[in-house]
Design an enzyme around this catalytic site. Structure first.
Site, mmCIF file in Angstrom:
data_model
loop_
_atom_site.group_PDB
_atom_site.id
_atom_site.type_symbol
_atom_site.label_atom_id
_atom_site.label_comp_id
_atom_site.label_asym_id
_atom_site.label_seq_id
_atom_site.Cartn_x
_atom_site.Cartn_y
_atom_site.Cartn_z
ATOM 1 N N LYS A 101 0.675 -1.004 0.005
ATOM 2 C CA LYS A 101 -0.023 0.067 0.082
ATOM 3 C C LYS A 101 0.961 1.195 0.048
ATOM 4 C CE LYS A 101 -1.989 -1.170 3.835
ATOM 5 N NZ LYS A 101 -1.462 -2.348 4.190
ATOM 6 N N ARG A 141 -9.580 0.524 9.070
ATOM 7 C CA ARG A 141 -9.164 -0.972 9.149
ATOM 8 C C ARG A 141 -10.071 -1.704 9.987
ATOM 9 N NH1 ARG A 141 -3.359 0.333 8.995
ATOM 10 N NH2 ARG A 141 -2.122 -1.647 9.186
ATOM 11 N N ARG A 184 12.012 -6.406 5.208
ATOM 12 C CA ARG A 184 11.672 -5.109 5.050
ATOM 13 C C ARG A 184 12.695 -4.137 5.597
ATOM 14 N NH1 ARG A 184 5.675 -2.408 4.802
ATOM 15 N NH2 ARG A 184 5.630 -2.984 7.148
ATOM 16 N N ARG A 202 11.528 -1.765 11.091
ATOM 17 C CA ARG A 202 10.295 -1.259 11.965
ATOM 18 C C ARG A 202 10.198 -2.388 12.845
ATOM 19 N NH1 ARG A 202 5.280 0.060 8.279
ATOM 20 N NH2 ARG A 202 4.411 -1.256 9.856
ATOM 21 N N ARG A 217 -0.632 -8.830 13.647
ATOM 22 C CA ARG A 217 -1.206 -7.977 12.405
ATOM 23 C C ARG A 217 -2.027 -8.728 11.529
ATOM 24 N NH1 ARG A 217 4.315 -5.776 10.850
ATOM 25 N NH2 ARG A 217 3.586 -4.296 9.076
HETATM 26 P P1 ADP Z 1 1.045 -2.211 7.997
HETATM 27 O O1 ADP Z 1 0.110 -1.875 6.619
HETATM 28 O O2 ADP Z 1 2.459 -2.409 7.304
HETATM 29 O O3 ADP Z 1 0.690 -2.977 8.996
HETATM 30 P P2 ADP Z 1 1.002 0.606 8.911
HETATM 31 O O4 ADP Z 1 2.063 1.650 8.741
HETATM 32 O O5 ADP Z 1 -0.243 0.981 7.952
HETATM 33 O O6 ADP Z 1 1.607 -0.737 8.473
HETATM 34 O O7 ADP Z 1 0.278 0.482 10.243
HETATM 35 C C1 ADP Z 1 1.180 0.417 11.234
HETATM 36 C C2 ADP Z 1 0.504 -0.009 12.784
HETATM 37 O O8 ADP Z 1 -0.080 1.501 12.973
HETATM 38 C C3 ADP Z 1 -0.752 -0.949 12.892
HETATM 39 O O9 ADP Z 1 -0.293 -2.213 12.941
HETATM 40 C C4 ADP Z 1 -1.686 -0.350 13.841
HETATM 41 O O10 ADP Z 1 -1.120 -0.831 14.995
HETATM 42 C C5 ADP Z 1 -1.672 1.237 13.680
HETATM 43 N N1 ADP Z 1 -2.491 1.736 12.908
HETATM 44 C C6 ADP Z 1 -2.495 2.258 11.318
HETATM 45 N N2 ADP Z 1 -3.378 2.681 10.953
HETATM 46 C C7 ADP Z 1 -4.316 2.221 11.905
HETATM 47 C C8 ADP Z 1 -5.822 2.024 11.725
HETATM 48 N N3 ADP Z 1 -6.781 2.751 10.803
HETATM 49 N N4 ADP Z 1 -6.593 1.977 12.923
HETATM 50 C C9 ADP Z 1 -5.955 1.452 14.265
HETATM 51 N N5 ADP Z 1 -4.624 1.273 14.041
HETATM 52 C C10 ADP Z 1 -3.883 1.678 13.020
#
Ligand code: ADP
Ligand code: ZN
Length: 216
Positions: A15, A90, A129, A162, A173
């Protein structure tokens, strides 16, 4: 032209990479909730303190907090030319809240780009990554190796892994994805907004397909 976009898909589907490619081609604003939380953590704000342990362990940040953050961000002027929501919504409550916000500010969601990817491939991508600490550019220890080890090709910044890109957090996740996020596909299917793309191949391939679709 289609301009208000949601990017959906499991962690590691690409994404963030796709968002960056689209930003080079369109005047859209990138809204990544993950990036916003990571910035808050770096800045040591109250939000950052709340988010840190949740994110490190792979859990979601509470809906009220996340929704308030996105509501404020989407209302700003720079979203008038279109936006890419990356990592939001999400959960079902987030999707419902977004529908209401989008209507209030007259910036309706026009497409949900859903990236499909095989779980083994996600695990391979995430465990290898590396990310640039300065500009956020993504690398991979086997498939996207920087010219100088540990250094970003684009800006010279240091690369890091990360904290939530470890096996344990990734399991959590992926669990949240299946449990909380996947049901949103039905929510958006009912609204005729979903467009599926196969993200198991190379990054260029997905971009070309999405680009062609947006320009249709
Ligand atoms: P990825 O898609 O690789 O898991 P992101 O950078 O989108 O990583 O998100 C990292 C973390 O940030 C998620 O695992 C969650 O803990 C938090 N997070 C991001 N977006 C949301 C959301 N919309 N609602 C709740 N937590 C979120
Ligand atoms: Zn960089």
């Amino acid at each position: 032209m289609i301009k208000n976009i949601i990017l959906m898909g499991p962690p590691g589907a690409g994404k963030g990479t796709l968002a960056k490619q689209l930003l080079a081609a369109y005047p859209f604003t990138h809204i990544s909730t993950g990036d916003m939380f990571r910035e808050a953590i770096k800045a040591g704000s109250e939000l950052g303190k709340l988010a840190k342990s949740l994110i490190d362990d792979g859990h979601l940040v509470p809906d009220e907090v996340t929704i308030a953050l996105v509501k404020e961000r989407l209302s700003r002027d720079d979203c008038a030319n279109g936006f890419i929501l990356d990592g939001f919504p999400r959960t079902l409550p987030q999707a419902k809240a977004l529908e209401k916000i989008a209507e209030e500010i007259s910036r309706p969601i026009e497409i949900v780009v859903n990236l499909d990817c095989d779980t083994n491939e996600l695990i391979r991508r995430i465990s290898g990554r590396r990310v640039c600490r300065s500009c956020g550019a993504p690398y991979h220890i086997e498939t996207k190796i920087p010219q100088i080890e540990g250094v970003c090709d684009i800006c010279g910044g240091p690369l890091y892994q990360r904290k939530d890109d470890n096996e344990e957090s990734l399991k959590v996740r992926l669990g949240h994805y299946v449990h909380d996020t996947k049901p949103l596909l039905d929510f958006y299917r009912e609204r005729n907004l979903i467009k599926n793309f196969d993200a198991s191949g190379g990054y260029e391939q997905i971009f070309d397909q999405v680009f062609a679709y947006l320009n249709k």
